[in-house]
Design a protein around this motif. Sequence first.
Motif, PDB file in Angstrom:
ATOM      1  N   UNK A   1       7.734  10.146  -3.617  1.00  0.00           N
ATOM      2  CA  UNK A   1       8.724  10.616  -2.851  1.00  0.00           C
ATOM      3  C   UNK A   1       9.946  10.643  -3.498  1.00  0.00           C
ATOM      4  N   UNK A   2      10.322   9.614  -3.817  1.00  0.00           N
ATOM      5  CA  UNK A   2      11.540   9.666  -4.876  1.00  0.00           C
ATOM      6  C   UNK A   2      11.506  10.581  -6.057  1.00  0.00           C
ATOM      7  N   UNK A   3      10.478  10.443  -6.620  1.00  0.00           N
ATOM      8  CA  UNK A   3      10.194  11.342  -7.778  1.00  0.00           C
ATOM      9  C   UNK A   3      10.548  12.819  -7.675  1.00  0.00           C
ATOM     10  N   UNK A   4       9.628  13.122  -6.384  1.00  0.00           N
ATOM     11  CA  UNK A   4       9.494  14.386  -5.993  1.00  0.00           C
ATOM     12  C   UNK A   4      11.083  14.802  -5.613  1.00  0.00           C
ATOM     13  N   UNK A   5      12.000  13.983  -4.902  1.00  0.00           N
ATOM     14  CA  UNK A   5      13.289  14.394  -4.719  1.00  0.00           C
ATOM     15  C   UNK A   5      13.963  14.428  -5.793  1.00  0.00           C
ATOM     16  N   UNK A   6      13.919  13.727  -6.815  1.00  0.00           N
ATOM     17  CA  UNK A   6      14.590  13.720  -8.058  1.00  0.00           C
ATOM     18  C   UNK A   6      14.329  15.118  -8.925  1.00  0.00           C
TER      19      UNK A   6
ATOM     20  N   UNK B   1       0.851  -1.241  -0.073  1.00  0.00           N
ATOM     21  CA  UNK B   1      -0.046  -0.010  -0.234  1.00  0.00           C
ATOM     22  C   UNK B   1       0.934   1.215   0.009  1.00  0.00           C
ATOM     23  N   UNK B   2       1.925   1.059   0.630  1.00  0.00           N
ATOM     24  CA  UNK B   2       2.834   2.549   0.722  1.00  0.00           C
ATOM     25  C   UNK B   2       3.659   2.459  -0.344  1.00  0.00           C
ATOM     26  N   UNK B   3       3.673   1.657  -1.010  1.00  0.00           N
ATOM     27  CA  UNK B   3       4.902   1.696  -2.424  1.00  0.00           C
ATOM     28  C   UNK B   3       4.556   2.732  -3.226  1.00  0.00           C
ATOM     29  N   UNK B   4       3.311   3.104  -3.780  1.00  0.00           N
ATOM     30  CA  UNK B   4       3.193   4.393  -4.626  1.00  0.00           C
ATOM     31  C   UNK B   4       3.770   5.663  -4.038  1.00  0.00           C
ATOM     32  N   UNK B   5       3.476   5.658  -2.741  1.00  0.00           N
ATOM     33  CA  UNK B   5       3.629   7.005  -2.027  1.00  0.00           C
ATOM     34  C   UNK B   5       5.227   7.136  -1.968  1.00  0.00           C
ATOM     35  N   UNK B   6       5.874   5.987  -1.777  1.00  0.00           N
ATOM     36  CA  UNK B   6       7.334   5.929  -1.731  1.00  0.00           C
ATOM     37  C   UNK B   6       7.854   6.388  -3.181  1.00  0.00           C
TER      38      UNK B   6
ATOM     39  N   UNK C   1      14.569   3.080  -5.918  1.00  0.00           N
ATOM     40  CA  UNK C   1      13.499   2.658  -6.373  1.00  0.00           C
ATOM     41  C   UNK C   1      13.614   1.231  -6.580  1.00  0.00           C
ATOM     42  N   UNK C   2      14.740   0.667  -6.380  1.00  0.00           N
ATOM     43  CA  UNK C   2      15.235  -0.797  -6.417  1.00  0.00           C
ATOM     44  C   UNK C   2      14.914  -1.265  -4.912  1.00  0.00           C
ATOM     45  N   UNK C   3      15.355  -0.513  -3.983  1.00  0.00           N
ATOM     46  CA  UNK C   3      15.093  -0.847  -2.555  1.00  0.00           C
ATOM     47  C   UNK C   3      13.693  -0.775  -2.167  1.00  0.00           C
ATOM     48  N   UNK C   4      12.762   0.004  -2.804  1.00  0.00           N
ATOM     49  CA  UNK C   4      11.485  -0.054  -2.536  1.00  0.00           C
ATOM     50  C   UNK C   4      10.848  -1.250  -3.100  1.00  0.00           C
ATOM     51  N   UNK C   5      11.166  -1.717  -4.285  1.00  0.00           N
ATOM     52  CA  UNK C   5      10.721  -2.958  -5.059  1.00  0.00           C
ATOM     53  C   UNK C   5      11.160  -4.268  -4.304  1.00  0.00           C
ATOM     54  N   UNK C   6      12.405  -4.224  -3.800  1.00  0.00           N
ATOM     55  CA  UNK C   6      13.088  -5.407  -3.123  1.00  0.00           C
ATOM     56  C   UNK C   6      12.181  -5.349  -1.674  1.00  0.00           C
ATOM     57  N   UNK C   7      11.878  -4.275  -1.088  1.00  0.00           N
ATOM     58  CA  UNK C   7      11.352  -4.432   0.153  1.00  0.00           C
ATOM     59  C   UNK C   7       9.926  -4.985   0.086  1.00  0.00           C
ATOM     60  N   UNK C   8       9.181  -4.591  -1.006  1.00  0.00           N
ATOM     61  CA  UNK C   8       7.785  -5.103  -1.314  1.00  0.00           C
ATOM     62  C   UNK C   8       8.032  -6.870  -1.706  1.00  0.00           C
ATOM     63  N   UNK C   9       8.932  -6.973  -2.576  1.00  0.00           N
ATOM     64  CA  UNK C   9       8.982  -8.578  -2.918  1.00  0.00           C
ATOM     65  C   UNK C   9       9.497  -9.242  -1.741  1.00  0.00           C
ATOM     66  N   UNK C  10      10.434  -8.628  -0.684  1.00  0.00           N
ATOM     67  CA  UNK C  10      10.739  -9.502   0.489  1.00  0.00           C
ATOM     68  C   UNK C  10       9.365  -9.871   1.223  1.00  0.00           C
ATOM     69  N   UNK C  11       8.825  -8.802   1.733  1.00  0.00           N
ATOM     70  CA  UNK C  11       7.558  -9.045   2.493  1.00  0.00           C
ATOM     71  C   UNK C  11       6.454  -9.961   2.087  1.00  0.00           C
ATOM     72  N   UNK C  12       6.532  -9.759   0.698  1.00  0.00           N
ATOM     73  CA  UNK C  12       5.424 -10.874  -0.090  1.00  0.00           C
ATOM     74  C   UNK C  12       6.098 -12.167   0.171  1.00  0.00           C
ATOM     75  N   UNK C  13       7.101 -12.302   0.017  1.00  0.00           N
ATOM     76  CA  UNK C  13       7.829 -13.758  -0.074  1.00  0.00           C
ATOM     77  C   UNK C  13       7.869 -14.192   1.175  1.00  0.00           C
ATOM     78  N   UNK C  14       8.031 -13.278   2.426  1.00  0.00           N
ATOM     79  CA  UNK C  14       7.786 -13.871   3.594  1.00  0.00           C
ATOM     80  C   UNK C  14       6.783 -14.122   4.202  1.00  0.00           C
TER      81      UNK C  14
END
Length: 706
Positions: free
Chosen positions: A163-168, A155-160, A182-195
């Motif tokens: 925020x990255x695009x705004x900082x850029x 749920x928080x992935x689009x907001x993150x 962006x890669x860290x955000x994607x990896x975090x979502x993949x990690x919790x989904x896998x867990x």
Amino acid sequence: MSALLTMLKSNGATHARLLAGPILIVMVLGMMVLPLPTFLLDLLFTFNIALSVMILLVAMFTRKPLDFAAFPAVLLFATLLRLSLNVASTRVVLLNGHTGPDAAGKVIEAFGHFLVGGNFAVGIIVFIILTIINFIVITKGAGRIAEVGARFTLDAMPGKQMAIDADLNAGLIGEDEARKRRAEVSQESDFFGSMDGASKFVRGDAIAGLLIMAINIIGGLIVGVAQHDMSMGDSARVYTLLTIGDGLVAQIPALVISTAAGVVVSRVSTDQDIGQQIISQLFSNPSVLFLTAGIIGIMGLIPNMPHIAFLTLAGALAWGGWMLHKRRQAAAVAAEEIPPQAITQAQAAAAEASWEDVSMVDQLGLEVGYRLIPLVDHAQNGELLHRIRSLRKKFAQDVGFLPPVVHIRDNLELKPNDYRILLSGVEVGNGVAMPGQWLAIDPGGVTMQIKGTPTTDPAFGLPALWIDSALRDQAQVAGYTVVDAGTVVATHLNHLMHRHGSNLLGRQEVQQLLDRIGRDAPKLVEDLVPKTLSLTALQKVLQGLLSEEVPIRDMRTIIDTLSEHGPRLAAQAAGSGGQPDINELIALTRRALGRAITQQWFPGDGELRVIGLDVKLERVLSQAMTTSGGLEPGLADTLLREAQAAVERQESQGNAPVLLVSPVLRAPLSRFLRHHLPQLGVLSNTEIPDERIVRVTALIGGSNGQ
């Protein structure tokens, strides 16, 4: 040779890492299908225990979940390894269980005899308790946390990402850093989904352990009684103890890995690992330790309680709280002895200087007193902000280039209603603005006086009054020009921007101006810069025009003129070893822009009512300029005094204050008079279009002043 060996070793290590996964899968399948000797079984059980402890320690020392991103895959392989060992040990137990307690290896024997005292009833109870702890408590809780974490992370992935695009877009981070985040955000979502899915492995493993134990006990009874002619009691004792040992040696590592899964998904990402978090947060308050020691001490005084255990623990807690309290007091005393300013200065002095310490000066700034903050506060919909945006757009349309952004800040050193305008950090203008009141400016010829606070218009120096809102209509009827406080500041800023336009035009603005023109006429720009003139020379020409408030909107005419005369002047300068004469380039450009300059001072097509120079004075000035290069003090005072009188006569007659001179005198007279009479324009005869009629209405140097 050594390089070849190094390359071969590197390639060998790479291939070994690539083959680790397939080899592990083959080993797991082999343990399920092929019979294993007891020695190898002991070794694999020991490896399983060591692997589970290693996984728990890695989970304890990670500081954020992505530090152990391989945990879901590790959990899967550890579960498969444990189940395959169960299959291999079950085969050995059922085949060789009748030969003795060590039939399935020393590890299973140790867990089945020494850990539970050789009592299979105790072993069954211990095994069931461990399974319940793993299945109901740890696995269920970790699975729920993983499920909620996966949902919240997605749920928080689009907001993150936003925020990255705004900082850029704001320039706070670069493209590489944005890609990494962006890669860290994607990896975090993949990690919790896998867990979320991997937690089901542990849950299924616990259920499988219970079923395997029941099947082994029943299977052992059948094999012992039917195949080896053992009594029901002997068969139950031998095979049950072996089965319990097998179950415990698999269930304890499963419990350890389940704990590791709970640690990974339940921790909060900080700069500390889980152990540091627990120590720093659980044992950081001495009051908590004192209260706990008191409660435990009171419980220890109750009759029939184990006094030694309770009172010893209470004393240890009280001692820990006292040491922590003394440490806090010492830190507080040290902080009082050293002022915060000294600490800040010491930290600043200890830190190495960097480019971050260099503060750049704003090219154009506006500082206001605290009572003027509502005019420039975006949260309060400050009207001055909107005026300044419109002012910059109007300036770009009128003058021909986009001025820098006006950086606005409050300054508590100013008086509440004061403001000042800065150019490259230097004050170029200041004034007073009264929010809630109106400035009534006297342009001359007002019909009646009104009540107000006398002042001066900050932009043009005209007499004015600050009046209440109730007198606004009356002042307009009387002939005053009435404006609000925001308009006063905006008008003053606009006036100074036009006056100092040459200082606002830097190399960056010139390059952007060329880029803008190059989109429509690229060849025109290429032939000028750098073939004919350098960017610096073009900047000086444009600044020379702006210094006399000549717009540079007609860049096509300017570039055509410079391209036409630039090569000749550059050739002459090259012959003498110098640079092209910038003053001559400016004079030629002004001549090409003569129609626009004349129209700026004299709109329409009427006659030009100008100020002229007396013939004798013109001759004297020409001789002074060509011989000595400057004016004598007496001649300068006379020229300035009579120019002032001529300007006043022109303005009183409603004519434009323009002095018309010969081309030779135009530039030096303009530089001399500009600082004393900024409202006076100096034009040369060659800048006047042929069709315009010129009439001299005031004379400088005449015997009668006419």
